[in-house]
Design a protein around this motif. Structure first.
Motif, PDB file in Angstrom:
ATOM      1  N   TYR A   1       0.836  -1.205   0.000  1.00  0.00           N
ATOM      2  CA  TYR A   1       0.000   0.000   0.000  1.00  0.00           C
ATOM      3  C   TYR A   1       0.876   1.263   0.000  1.00  0.00           C
ATOM      4  O   TYR A   1       0.656   2.205  -0.760  1.00  0.00           O
ATOM      5  N   THR A   2       1.888   1.245   0.862  1.00  0.00           N
ATOM      6  CA  THR A   2       2.756   2.422   0.989  1.00  0.00           C
ATOM      7  C   THR A   2       3.546   2.646  -0.304  1.00  0.00           C
ATOM      8  O   THR A   2       3.763   3.794  -0.713  1.00  0.00           O
ATOM      9  N   ALA A   3       3.964   1.548  -0.942  1.00  0.00           N
ATOM     10  CA  ALA A   3       4.679   1.695  -2.226  1.00  0.00           C
ATOM     11  C   ALA A   3       3.779   2.409  -3.239  1.00  0.00           C
ATOM     12  O   ALA A   3       4.212   3.336  -3.928  1.00  0.00           O
ATOM     13  N   PHE A   4       2.510   2.003  -3.307  1.00  0.00           N
ATOM     14  CA  PHE A   4       1.591   2.648  -4.247  1.00  0.00           C
ATOM     15  C   PHE A   4       1.380   4.122  -3.881  1.00  0.00           C
ATOM     16  O   PHE A   4       1.359   4.993  -4.738  1.00  0.00           O
ATOM     17  N   THR A   5       1.217   4.392  -2.587  1.00  0.00           N
ATOM     18  CA  THR A   5       1.017   5.790  -2.170  1.00  0.00           C
ATOM     19  C   THR A   5       2.243   6.629  -2.543  1.00  0.00           C
ATOM     20  O   THR A   5       2.122   7.795  -2.901  1.00  0.00           O
ATOM     21  N   THR A   6       3.407   6.022  -2.471  1.00  0.00           N
ATOM     22  CA  THR A   6       4.651   6.727  -2.770  1.00  0.00           C
ATOM     23  C   THR A   6       4.736   7.139  -4.241  1.00  0.00           C
ATOM     24  O   THR A   6       5.188   8.241  -4.556  1.00  0.00           O
ATOM     25  N   ILE A   7       4.292   6.254  -5.130  1.00  0.00           N
ATOM     26  CA  ILE A   7       4.566   6.517  -6.555  1.00  0.00           C
ATOM     27  C   ILE A   7       3.375   7.031  -7.367  1.00  0.00           C
ATOM     28  O   ILE A   7       3.581   7.626  -8.411  1.00  0.00           O
ATOM     29  N   LEU A   8       2.152   6.794  -6.900  1.00  0.00           N
ATOM     30  CA  LEU A   8       1.005   7.060  -7.784  1.00  0.00           C
ATOM     31  C   LEU A   8       0.485   8.490  -7.714  1.00  0.00           C
ATOM     32  O   LEU A   8       0.355   9.070  -6.623  1.00  0.00           O
TER      33      LEU A   8
ATOM     34  N   VAL B   1      -1.920  -5.018 -13.379  1.00  0.00           N
ATOM     35  CA  VAL B   1      -2.216  -6.006 -12.329  1.00  0.00           C
ATOM     36  C   VAL B   1      -2.701  -7.279 -13.020  1.00  0.00           C
ATOM     37  O   VAL B   1      -3.515  -7.203 -13.940  1.00  0.00           O
ATOM     38  N   PHE B   2      -2.228  -8.416 -12.558  1.00  0.00           N
ATOM     39  CA  PHE B   2      -2.693  -9.671 -13.157  1.00  0.00           C
ATOM     40  C   PHE B   2      -4.028 -10.085 -12.548  1.00  0.00           C
ATOM     41  O   PHE B   2      -4.305  -9.817 -11.381  1.00  0.00           O
ATOM     42  N   ASP B   3      -4.808 -10.733 -13.386  1.00  0.00           N
ATOM     43  CA  ASP B   3      -6.120 -11.213 -12.971  1.00  0.00           C
ATOM     44  C   ASP B   3      -6.097 -12.734 -13.041  1.00  0.00           C
ATOM     45  O   ASP B   3      -5.859 -13.256 -14.144  1.00  0.00           O
ATOM     46  N   PRO B   4      -6.200 -13.489 -11.950  1.00  0.00           N
ATOM     47  CA  PRO B   4      -6.514 -13.064 -10.593  1.00  0.00           C
ATOM     48  C   PRO B   4      -5.286 -12.578  -9.818  1.00  0.00           C
ATOM     49  O   PRO B   4      -4.160 -12.872 -10.178  1.00  0.00           O
ATOM     50  N   SER B   5      -5.568 -11.865  -8.710  1.00  0.00           N
ATOM     51  CA  SER B   5      -4.519 -11.327  -7.845  1.00  0.00           C
ATOM     52  C   SER B   5      -4.972 -11.313  -6.400  1.00  0.00           C
ATOM     53  O   SER B   5      -6.184 -11.320  -6.126  1.00  0.00           O
ATOM     54  N   TYR B   6      -4.007 -11.209  -5.520  1.00  0.00           N
ATOM     55  CA  TYR B   6      -4.276 -10.992  -4.088  1.00  0.00           C
ATOM     56  C   TYR B   6      -5.189  -9.768  -3.974  1.00  0.00           C
ATOM     57  O   TYR B   6      -4.977  -8.758  -4.638  1.00  0.00           O
ATOM     58  N   ASP B   7      -6.168  -9.861  -3.094  1.00  0.00           N
ATOM     59  CA  ASP B   7      -7.285  -8.912  -3.154  1.00  0.00           C
ATOM     60  C   ASP B   7      -6.987  -7.466  -2.750  1.00  0.00           C
ATOM     61  O   ASP B   7      -7.791  -6.583  -3.008  1.00  0.00           O
ATOM     62  N   SER B   8      -5.840  -7.193  -2.149  1.00  0.00           N
ATOM     63  CA  SER B   8      -5.605  -5.801  -1.708  1.00  0.00           C
ATOM     64  C   SER B   8      -5.109  -4.897  -2.836  1.00  0.00           C
ATOM     65  O   SER B   8      -5.208  -3.678  -2.745  1.00  0.00           O
ATOM     66  N   TYR B   9      -4.536  -5.477  -3.906  1.00  0.00           N
ATOM     67  CA  TYR B   9      -3.841  -4.635  -4.892  1.00  0.00           C
ATOM     68  C   TYR B   9      -4.751  -3.580  -5.525  1.00  0.00           C
ATOM     69  O   TYR B   9      -4.416  -2.395  -5.555  1.00  0.00           O
ATOM     70  N   VAL B  10      -5.872  -4.044  -6.065  1.00  0.00           N
ATOM     71  CA  VAL B  10      -6.725  -3.115  -6.817  1.00  0.00           C
ATOM     72  C   VAL B  10      -7.279  -1.999  -5.913  1.00  0.00           C
ATOM     73  O   VAL B  10      -7.153  -0.816  -6.245  1.00  0.00           O
TER      74      VAL B  10
ATOM     75  N   VAL C   1      -6.604   2.009  -6.472  1.00  0.00           N
ATOM     76  CA  VAL C   1      -7.728   2.917  -6.692  1.00  0.00           C
ATOM     77  C   VAL C   1      -7.753   4.022  -5.641  1.00  0.00           C
ATOM     78  O   VAL C   1      -7.937   5.206  -5.948  1.00  0.00           O
ATOM     79  N   VAL C   2      -7.540   3.659  -4.378  1.00  0.00           N
ATOM     80  CA  VAL C   2      -7.627   4.656  -3.307  1.00  0.00           C
ATOM     81  C   VAL C   2      -6.491   5.684  -3.431  1.00  0.00           C
ATOM     82  O   VAL C   2      -6.605   6.804  -2.946  1.00  0.00           O
ATOM     83  N   ASN C   3      -5.432   5.314  -4.141  1.00  0.00           N
ATOM     84  CA  ASN C   3      -4.335   6.251  -4.376  1.00  0.00           C
ATOM     85  C   ASN C   3      -4.484   7.003  -5.704  1.00  0.00           C
ATOM     86  O   ASN C   3      -3.529   7.621  -6.180  1.00  0.00           O
ATOM     87  N   GLY C   4      -5.661   6.928  -6.303  1.00  0.00           N
ATOM     88  CA  GLY C   4      -5.941   7.680  -7.532  1.00  0.00           C
ATOM     89  C   GLY C   4      -5.482   6.977  -8.790  1.00  0.00           C
ATOM     90  O   GLY C   4      -5.616   7.514  -9.892  1.00  0.00           O
ATOM     91  N   GLY C   5      -4.905   5.785  -8.656  1.00  0.00           N
ATOM     92  CA  GLY C   5      -4.409   5.060  -9.822  1.00  0.00           C
ATOM     93  C   GLY C   5      -5.509   4.306 -10.549  1.00  0.00           C
ATOM     94  O   GLY C   5      -6.638   4.190 -10.051  1.00  0.00           O
ATOM     95  N   VAL C   6      -5.144   3.809 -11.728  1.00  0.00           N
ATOM     96  CA  VAL C   6      -6.099   3.059 -12.545  1.00  0.00           C
ATOM     97  C   VAL C   6      -5.529   1.658 -12.774  1.00  0.00           C
ATOM     98  O   VAL C   6      -4.492   1.508 -13.417  1.00  0.00           O
ATOM     99  N   PRO C   7      -6.181   0.632 -12.211  1.00  0.00           N
ATOM    100  CA  PRO C   7      -5.687  -0.725 -12.453  1.00  0.00           C
ATOM    101  C   PRO C   7      -5.976  -1.165 -13.889  1.00  0.00           C
ATOM    102  O   PRO C   7      -7.097  -0.983 -14.368  1.00  0.00           O
TER     103      PRO C   7
ATOM    104  N   LYS D   1       2.508   3.407 -14.970  1.00  0.00           N
ATOM    105  CA  LYS D   1       3.447   3.880 -13.936  1.00  0.00           C
ATOM    106  C   LYS D   1       4.131   2.706 -13.251  1.00  0.00           C
ATOM    107  O   LYS D   1       5.264   2.834 -12.785  1.00  0.00           O
ATOM    108  N   ALA D   2       3.414   1.584 -13.155  1.00  0.00           N
ATOM    109  CA  ALA D   2       3.974   0.467 -12.397  1.00  0.00           C
ATOM    110  C   ALA D   2       3.340  -0.845 -12.845  1.00  0.00           C
ATOM    111  O   ALA D   2       2.285  -0.865 -13.494  1.00  0.00           O
ATOM    112  N   ILE D   3       4.024  -1.910 -12.454  1.00  0.00           N
ATOM    113  CA  ILE D   3       3.471  -3.259 -12.630  1.00  0.00           C
ATOM    114  C   ILE D   3       3.632  -3.954 -11.288  1.00  0.00           C
ATOM    115  O   ILE D   3       4.659  -3.774 -10.623  1.00  0.00           O
TER     116      ILE D   3
END
Ligand SMILES: Cc1ncc(COP(=O)(O)O)c(C=O)c1O
Length: 363
Positions: A83-90, A98-107, A111-117, A143-145
């Motif tokens: 979470y903190t990594a995403f907040t840092t960069i997004l 993001v790969f589908d399926p994925s661990y449930d916290s990623y998306v 999203v909460v950091n303004g990013g688009v999965p 921006k990231a993978i």
């Protein structure tokens, strides 16, 4: 599913947590740390001797020299590190593959950091990455993978080919890598773990996230760490400073010395392999079909031969009627794709597995 399992007094092979005790010596070390007075705030980046021990471990496992003071940050769990990594960069509108399926916290984290999965489906039933699809998903806004190996929920493990594909994919771009490696030691069938830490050209743009809970069978500790190059760690810590700030001190003090004994983590593949093989062997007499998995403490099973019901319906009925909880894999898909597959956690005592399989035999 855990709530339903408790209500139905079912055996919970759904949620990923071991039901056997953690190492008693480590528990003693935490008690000792408390009695010795380590009960105040640890420094923001982490307890310095623990940072040193982690750097030594990284050097010996991944042949990468990281600076414990400037490149490792202790976090309250692996999920928080991600979470903190995403907040840092997004920034708003940044895209994250993001790969589908994925661990449930990623998306939700993106999203909460303004990013688009931007989701890329994994192949079924191998759950391999189709790099053609990854390349097709790349835009000027990428921006990231985020990668996760061994993979939850499928147990897939990424190969050296994947690493090489990734290197080509990020080359000459500013794309960051968030690498979820919480199952680095739960790797089976003699497979190696290819960590981002091992490849300087990947590490230079990576946040590599780990969890002590997964390594030492203590998921309730919620303690982990993020390894990132100094320029990224500096930014990461600006977020961490005003969020958790620092993590539970006694466990950090205990782990600083416990981590030095590599036997504890080097024996995990063998320990977990026995559990996975035992579970698979017993389940082979059931009507469930095992899909290939090589890592994590999850084994996925197809129930195609048993029922045409959607996986959520099937899983709910299985708890209510047969008293065993498993997670419907569609829950990990953004697309909701349903291949009639359930995820079972095999990090359980032999008695738990015996009891569960006895019930699953009747499904
Ligand atoms: C892939 C993956 N990443 C991260 C985590 C969470 O780690 P932690 O409990 O340390 O936050 C889990 C837990 O299930 C997981 O499966």
């Amino acid at each position: 599913m855990s709530g339903m399992a408790t209500k139905a007094r079912a055996i919970n092979l759904g949620q990923g947590f071991p039901d056997f005790p953690m190492n008693a010596e480590l528990v003693e070390l935490v008690n000792k740390a408390m009695k010795d007075g380590f009960n105040q705030y640890a420094p923001m980046p982490g307890h310095p001797p623990l940072l040193e021990s982690i750097a030594e471990k990284i050097e010996s496992l991944y042949n990468q020299s990281v600076n414990p003071q400037t490149e490792i940050t202790i976090t309250p769990g692996g999920t928080y590190a991600i979470y903190t990594a995403f907040t840092t960069i997004l920034q708003a509108g940044d895209e994250v593959i993001v790969f589908d399926p994925s661990y449930d916290s990623y998306v939700p984290n993106i999203v909460v950091n303004g990013g688009v999965p931007v989701t890329v489906p994994l192949d079924y039933p191998t759950y391999k990455i189709d790099w053609e699809k990854v390349r097709a998903a790349k835009t000027a806004k990428t921006k990231a993978i985020i990668l996760n190996s061994p993979h939850n929920p499928t147990g897939a493990v990424r190969s050296l080919d994947d690493i090489n594909e990734l290197r080509n994919f990020v080359k000459d771009t500013n794309i960051f890598i968030v690498s979820d490696e919480v199952y680095e030691h739960i790797i089976l069938d003699g497979k190696p773990h290819y960590s981002m830490l091992h490849y300087p050209d990947l590490f230079e743009r990576s946040f590599v996230c780990f969890s002590f809970g997964k390594v030492y069978h203590c998921t309730g500790w919620k303690l982990g760490y993020c390894v990132a190059p100094e320029w990224l760690t500096t930014e990461f810590r600006k977020v961490h400073q005003f969020n958790a700030f620092s993590c539970f001190t006694p466990t950090q003090v205990a782990l600083a010395s416990f981590l030095k004994n590599s036997e504890h983590y080097l024996s995990i593949p063998d320990f977990m392999q026995k559990k996975r093989d035992y579970f698979q062997e017993k389940m082979s007499a059931s009507r469930f079909q095992a899909l290939p998995t090589h890592g994590s403490y999850f084994q996925i099973y197809s129930y195609k031969e048993i029922s045409d019901e959607p996986d959520t319906v099937f899983a709910k009925n299985m708890v209510a009627t047969h008293g065993v909880a498993a997670i419907p894999v569609s829950a990990f898909y953004q697309s909701g794709k349903d291949d009639r597959v359930l995820r079972f956690c095999f990090a359980k005592k032999k008695e738990t597995i015996d009891l569960a399989v006895e019930k699953l035999m009747k499904v």
